[in-house]
Motif scaffolding. Structure first.
Motif, mmCIF file in Angstrom:
data_model
loop_
_atom_site.group_PDB
_atom_site.id
_atom_site.type_symbol
_atom_site.label_atom_id
_atom_site.label_comp_id
_atom_site.label_asym_id
_atom_site.label_seq_id
_atom_site.Cartn_x
_atom_site.Cartn_y
_atom_site.Cartn_z
ATOM 1 N N LEU A 1 -11.292 0.497 -24.855
ATOM 2 C CA LEU A 1 -12.137 1.007 -25.937
ATOM 3 C C LEU A 1 -13.600 1.122 -25.533
ATOM 4 N N PRO B 1 -11.752 0.460 -32.902
ATOM 5 C CA PRO B 1 -10.441 1.038 -32.607
ATOM 6 C C PRO B 1 -9.896 2.014 -33.650
ATOM 7 N N ASP B 2 -10.374 1.974 -34.898
ATOM 8 C CA ASP B 2 -9.679 2.653 -35.986
ATOM 9 C C ASP B 2 -9.614 4.172 -35.807
ATOM 10 N N LYS C 1 -7.435 5.163 -32.913
ATOM 11 C CA LYS C 1 -6.043 4.849 -33.232
ATOM 12 C C LYS C 1 -5.414 5.954 -34.064
ATOM 13 N N GLN C 2 -6.153 6.493 -35.006
ATOM 14 C CA GLN C 2 -5.634 7.599 -35.821
ATOM 15 C C GLN C 2 -5.359 8.842 -34.969
ATOM 16 N N THR D 1 -2.240 8.180 -32.635
ATOM 17 C CA THR D 1 -0.957 8.073 -33.348
ATOM 18 C C THR D 1 -0.365 9.452 -33.611
ATOM 19 N N VAL E 1 0.933 2.415 -31.790
ATOM 20 C CA VAL E 1 -0.370 2.076 -31.228
ATOM 21 C C VAL E 1 -0.736 0.679 -31.715
ATOM 22 N N ALA F 1 -3.637 -2.706 -31.254
ATOM 23 C CA ALA F 1 -4.949 -3.135 -30.779
ATOM 24 C C ALA F 1 -4.882 -4.586 -30.330
ATOM 25 N N ASP G 1 -3.261 -7.121 -33.395
ATOM 26 C CA ASP G 1 -2.842 -6.703 -34.734
ATOM 27 C C ASP G 1 -1.325 -6.822 -34.862
ATOM 28 N N TYR H 1 -11.400 -6.318 -30.969
ATOM 29 C CA TYR H 1 -10.408 -5.641 -30.133
ATOM 30 C C TYR H 1 -11.129 -4.850 -29.030
ATOM 31 N N LEU I 1 -6.524 -0.565 -26.673
ATOM 32 C CA LEU I 1 -5.432 0.004 -27.467
ATOM 33 C C LEU I 1 -4.234 0.208 -26.556
ATOM 34 N N LEU J 1 -0.535 1.981 -26.164
ATOM 35 C CA LEU J 1 0.301 3.070 -26.696
ATOM 36 C C LEU J 1 1.716 2.917 -26.157
#
Length: 793
Positions: free
Chosen positions: A475, A480-481, A484-485, A488, A496, A498, A530, A617, A620, A622
Motif C-alpha cells: 500500500l 486500503p479502502d 480494495k474496491q 475487487t 481481497v 488487508a 481483516d 494495514y 493487500l 488478492l
C-alpha cells in the motif's frame, strides 16, 4: 639488478603458461573472497568515528543476575537512569537517553508512511556528532511535540521543500511539529532512526495511557539506551563507582538478584567484544569479523599452497638455474629475492584478475547483496593502498617457502645431478598441501549441501497455511479502502484482504497481553488483519469464529500457543474471554486458530495474535483464479495508477516471496561460490602435481611400455598414489563434516534428515572431480610414445 629480476620473472611466467595460469587463477579466486572480507571489515571499523568526544562518551549497560547466579547483560538501561546520572554533574557533562517508542504510521503532506523513531533530549546533539541541515540543534528538541527527521524521511514526506514548521501526525502518539532535518548520512553509526522526537512528550503520553509507564520504573531496563559524556578530567572508574553505589540501592535483598550498570566506551560498541542483548543498530561484533577474516585467510592459504606446491615441484627444473647463479657470484639473499619477486608479480596479476571477477559478481548480484546508502568508508586511493599491501602480503605468503628452499640449493650438487628433496619422510610437503586442500573442499561442500537441503525443506514443506495464487500489493502508506474496491472489481480476483504483514520471516510488531488485570503482561507477536485474511490463507479455527466484518472495536484471534501461554486450559476456554491490552483497555478473543508455522519450518511455533481494528494495514492480498498472471498484473497496475498516478505499484506473489525468503539464496550462493572455488583450487593443485609426477616418471613409463605394460595397468599404477590422497582427505573431512552438519541442524526446530548417505554423496562428487583430473593426465602419460622419453638414454 631489479631490471634483470623483472626480466627473468617475466620469462618464467610466459614460459610455463599452464603453471602460471593455475597460480594466477587460483590466487584470483581466493582474492575475490578476501577483497570482499577487506571491504566489509573496513566498513565495520568505520562506525561512530564522527562524534566530537568519543574518548569521553560511554553507553550505560544493564547487567542482571538472578538468584541462581545466571547473568544477562543488555545494551539497554532503565529510563530513570538518565536523571539519576545527570544529577552527578561533577562527573558527567551531558546525558542523552534514546527511547525507541516513537514508531508507527505517520501522516504528513497527504502521505502515510511507517516511521521508526525514538524519543530523546536536546543533549543528544551535544553528546553525538549528528548535525542538522535545517533547523537549530540547540533548540530543535526543547519543546514538547517537536521532532527532527532524518534526511531520507524528510525527502519521502515533503520532497525538496523545507519541512521545518510542518506537522507530522503519529496517530495515538499525537501531532509533532518538524523543527529540524538531519544532514545526509555520510558516516556510519549504530544509532539509526527515521526521526527523533522530544522526550518532553513522554510524561503526557504515559498519563494518557498511550505509552506504558516507564519514566519512573527501574524495571524498564529493556526499553531505553543511556549515553553519558564525562567531564574532561574525570576517569571512567569514577563513573563506575557512582553507578555501583546507585545499583546497590535498587536491590537491597541479594536473594532476589542483583542489578549493575557496566559502562561501554562508544568506540567499543561497534564492533564489540561484549556479548550484549537488545543491541541497537546493524553493527557487528569482533567475533563475527574474526570469523570472516578467518574464512578469507583459510581460502587464501589454500590458494597459496598451490603456488608453494608448484614452485617446490618445479625446483628440479630450476635447480641448475640456481647453481649457475650462485657460481656466478649470487648470494642466497639475491636468489631468495628473485623468487620472492616472481611470487609478488604473480600476486599482482592475480589481484587484477580478482578485481575483474569481483566486478562481475557484483554486476550479477550473485550473493543477493543489498548496498547501503553510505559513501565508501575509505577513499579510492586508500582502498588501492590496502589492496596493494594485501597483494604484497599474498606474494610473500605464497613465495617465502619455495624461495627459501630454492635459494638453499648447493651449486656443486645441482650442477652434478638434479636432486629431489623429500620433506617429512614419505609424506612430503606437496602431498600434505593437497590433502589439506581436498579436505577443505569436502568440508565446505558438506556444509553447502546441508544448508541447501535444510533451507529447501523449510521452503517447500507445508507450513499450515495456503500461499498459492495470492498476489500481495504494498500500500506504500495509502489507506486500503479505495484500492480494495478497485481491485475487487477485477476479473480473476476472488477475494481481497488487508494485513499489516505477511508470513515468513517475522517482521511484525509485539504487543503485551494479560488474561487478567493482576497477571503480568506477556509480549506476543501480532499482525493486524481483516476478516477476509483468515479464510484466504486457509487458517483453521480450533475453537470460536473469525473476526466479525465491519467491526471497528479491537477483536483478537489467538493461535493455540498463545492461548496456552495466557493460561487458558483449552482453545474453547479462551473463546469469548476478555484479555487486557493495558491497564484500562480490554479486547475479546473471537477465536483460537490451530497452530501453523508463520515464520518458517525451522522455528518453533511461538504465540501469535491477530488483531482487527480496521487500521494499521500496509498490504493487500488478492486471491486470484486466473492463469494469465501477466494480464492480471497489468490490470492491477492500471487500477493503482488510477488512484495514485506517478507512483509505481509494488506487487509480489506470496508463494514466490516466501520461497525466496526461506531459501536464503544469498548465503547459499556465497557458500556455493566458496565450495566451487576451493574445489577448483584443489583440482588445479592436484592437476599440477599429477603433471609434474608424470614428468618425473616419464622414463619409468617408457621402460614399462617397452617391457609390455598396457595402458590400463599404467593408468592404474600412476593413479593409485593420488587415490590414497583422496581417501586420506575423506577420512579427515567426513567425520568433521558430519559432526558440523549435525550441530548446524540443531539450530532448527524441524530439520531435514541428513545422515551418512548425504556426506558420502558429497565425497563421491569430490572423488569424481579428482578422478577426472587424475585420469585425464595419467591416460595421456600412459599413451605417450616411449621412444620420445628414452631416446636420450
Amino acid at each position: 639488478m631489479l631490471r634483470n629480476y623483472l626480466l627473468i620473472a617475466y620469462r618464467n611466467i610466459v614460459k610455463h603458461k599452464l603453471f602460471t595460469f593455475i597460480n594466477i587463477f587460483g590466487l584470483a579466486l581466493s582474492m575475490t573472497v578476501c577483497m570482499m572480507v577487506i571491504n566489509n571489515t573496513v566498513k565495520d571499523l568505520s562506525y561512530d568515528h564522527f562524534h566530537p568526544h568519543p574518548d569521553r562518551t560511554y553507553r550505560l549497560l544493564t547487567e542482571l543476575r538472578n538468584p541462581q547466579g545466571e547473568s544477562f547483560r543488555m545494551a539497554s538501561s532503565p529510563l530513570p537512569l538518565e536523571q539519576a546520572v545527570a544529577a552527578e554533574n561533577s562527573i558527567v557533562t551531558d546525558v542523552a537517553r534514546i527511547y525507541p517508542a516513537f514508531k508507527g504510521k505517520a501522516t504528513g503532506d497527504d502521505k502515510e508512511l511507517y516511521v521508526n523513531g525514538a524519543f530523546t533530549s536536546p543533549a543528544f546533539f551535544r553528546v553525538f556528532g549528528f548535525t542538522l541541515a535545517r533547523g537549530n540543534a540547540a533548540t530543535a528538541l526543547q519543546q514538547p511535540n517537536s521532532v527532527v527527521l532524518s534526511h531520507d524521511m524528510a525527502q519521502r514526506f515533503f520532497g525538496n521543500t523545507n519541512p521545518v514548521g510542518k506537522v507530522l501526525s503519529m496517530g495515538a502518539l499525537g501531532s509533532y511539529q518538524v523543527t529540524g532535518v538531519l544532514s545526509p548520512r555520510l558516516n556510519r553509526s549504530h544509532i539509526e532512526f527515521d526521526a527523533f522526537a522530544s522526550d518532553a512528550a513522554i510524561a503526557q503520553l504515559e498519563k494518557s495511557k498511550v505509552l506504558k509507564e516507564a519514566l519512573q520504573q527501574w524495571n524498564s531496563y529493556m526499553d531505553a539506551y543511556t549515553y553519558v559524556l564525562l567531564q574532561p578530567q574525570v576517569k571512567p572508574a569514577v563513573l563506575e563507582a557512582s553507578l555501583a553505589q546507585l545499583a546497590r540501592g535498587l536491590y537491597k535483598d541479594p536473594s532476589q538478584g542483583t542489578i549493575s550498570f557496566p559502562i561501554q566506551a562508544l568506540e567499543r560498541i561497534t564492533p564489540s567484544w561484549d556479548d550484549t542483548y537488545n543491541n541497537l543498530g546493524s553493527g557487528t561484533t569482533w567475533g563475527k569479523m574474526m570469523a570472516a577474516i578467518g574464512v578469507g585467510l583459510i581460502v587464501l592459504v589454500s590458494a597459496c599452497f598451490n603456488y608453494t606446491n608448484l614452485s617446490i615441484a618445479r625446483s628440479l627444473t630450476r635447480a641448475r638455474e640456481v647453481g649457475i647463479r650462485k657460481v656466478s657470484g649470487a648470494t642466497r639473499l639475491q636468489v631468495f629475492g628473485q623468487y620472492i619477486l616472481e611470487a609478488v608479480l604473480t600476486s599482482l596479476l592475480a589481484l587484477g584478475v580478482a578485481a575483474v571477477l569481483l566486478r562481475l559478481i557484483r554486476q550479477v548480484n550473485l550473493f543477493n547483496h543489498q548496498p547501503d546508502s553510505y559513501p565508501p568508508a575509505v577513499s579510492l586511493w586508500q582502498m588501492g593502498l590496502i589492496l596493494l599491501a594485501f597483494s604484497l602480503f599474498t606474494g610473500l605468503l605464497a613465495g617465502s617457502l619455495p624461495a627459501w628452499i630454492l635459494s638453499a640449493f648447493n651449486p656443486s650438487q645441482v650442477l652434478k645431478s638434479m636432486p629431489s628433496y623429500r620433506l617429512f619422510g614419505r609424506m612430503n610437503l606437496r602431498k600434505g598441501l593437497i590433502i589439506f586442500q581436498l579436505s577443505l573442499s569436502l568440508l565446505i561442500t558438506i556444509a553447502l549441501f546441508t544448508m541447501y537441503r535444510q533451507f529447501a525443506f523449510m521452503a517447500t514443506a507445508d507450513p499450515g497455511f495456503r500461499a498459492d495464487n495470492i498476489l500481495t500489493i504494498d500500500l506504500q502508506g495509502h489507506p486500503p479502502d479505495l484500492l480494495k474496491q478497485e481491485l475487487t472489481a477485477l476479473s480473476g480476483v476472488e477475494a481481497v484482504a488487508a494485513t499489516s504483514g505477511n508470513f515468513g520471516r517475522f517482521r511484525g510488531s509485539r504487543m503485551a497481553l494479560a488474561a487478567s488485570r493482576v497477571d503480568k503482561p506477556q509480549q506476543f507477536s501480532y499482525y493486524n488483519a481483516d476478516a477476509a485474511f483468515i479464510p484466504m490463507l486457509g487458517l483453521q479455527l480450533a475453537a470460536g469464529e473469525n473476526f466479525a466484518p465491519q467491526q471497528q472495536t479491537a477483536q483478537l484471534l489467538l493461535n493455540e500457543a498463545a492461548a496456552l501461554a495466557l493460561g487458558f486450559k483449552s482453545a474453547q476456554d479462551a473463546v469469548g474471554r476478555m484479555v487486557w491490552l493495558n491497564d484500562s483497555v480490554q479486547a475479546p478473543v473471537r477465536g483460537v486458530l490451530k497452530d501453523f508455522h508463520y515464520e518458517n519450518m525451522g522455528v518453533r511455533i511461538a504465540p501469535l495474535v491477530f488483531r482487527s481494528t480496521g487500521e494499521d494495514y500496509s498490504l493487500l492480498n488478492l486471491q486470484v483464479n486466473t492463469g494469465n498472471r501477466a494480464q492480471l498484473m497489468q490490470q492491477v497496475a492500471a487500477a493503482w495508477q488510477k488512484l495514485y498516478p506517478g507512483a509505481p505499484v509494488k506487487a509480489t506473489w506470496l508463494k514466490d516471496a516466501l520461497y525466496e525468503d526461506q531459501m536464503n539464496w544469498g548465503d547459499i550462493s556465497f557458500l556455493g561460490y566458496l565450495a566451487a572455488m576451493t574445489i577448483v583450487i584443489a583440482a588445479m593443485g592436484l592437476l599440477a602435481l599429477v603433471i609434474y609426477t608424470n614428468w618425473l616418471r616419464k622414463k619409468e613409463i617408457g621402460v614399462r611400455k617397452v617391457m609390455g605394460a598396457d595402458v590400463k595397468s599404467l593408468v592404474l599404477l600412476l593413479s593409485k598414489g593420488f587415490m590414497s590422497l583422496i581417501l586420506i582427505s575423506g577420512c579427515i573431512a567426513l567425520p568433521i563434516g558430519y559432526l558440523a552438519s549435525r550441530l548446524f541442524l540443531q539450530n532448527f526446530a524441524l530439520r531435514v534428515n541428513f545422515g551418512l548417505g548425504s556426506i558420502l554423496a558429497c565425497f563421491g562428487l569430490l572423488m569424481a572431480i579428482a578422478m577426472l583430473t587424475i585420469v585425464s593426465q595419467t591416460w595421456r602419460a600412459a599413451n605417450a610414445n616411449p621412444v620420445e622419453s628414452l631416446k636420450n638414454d
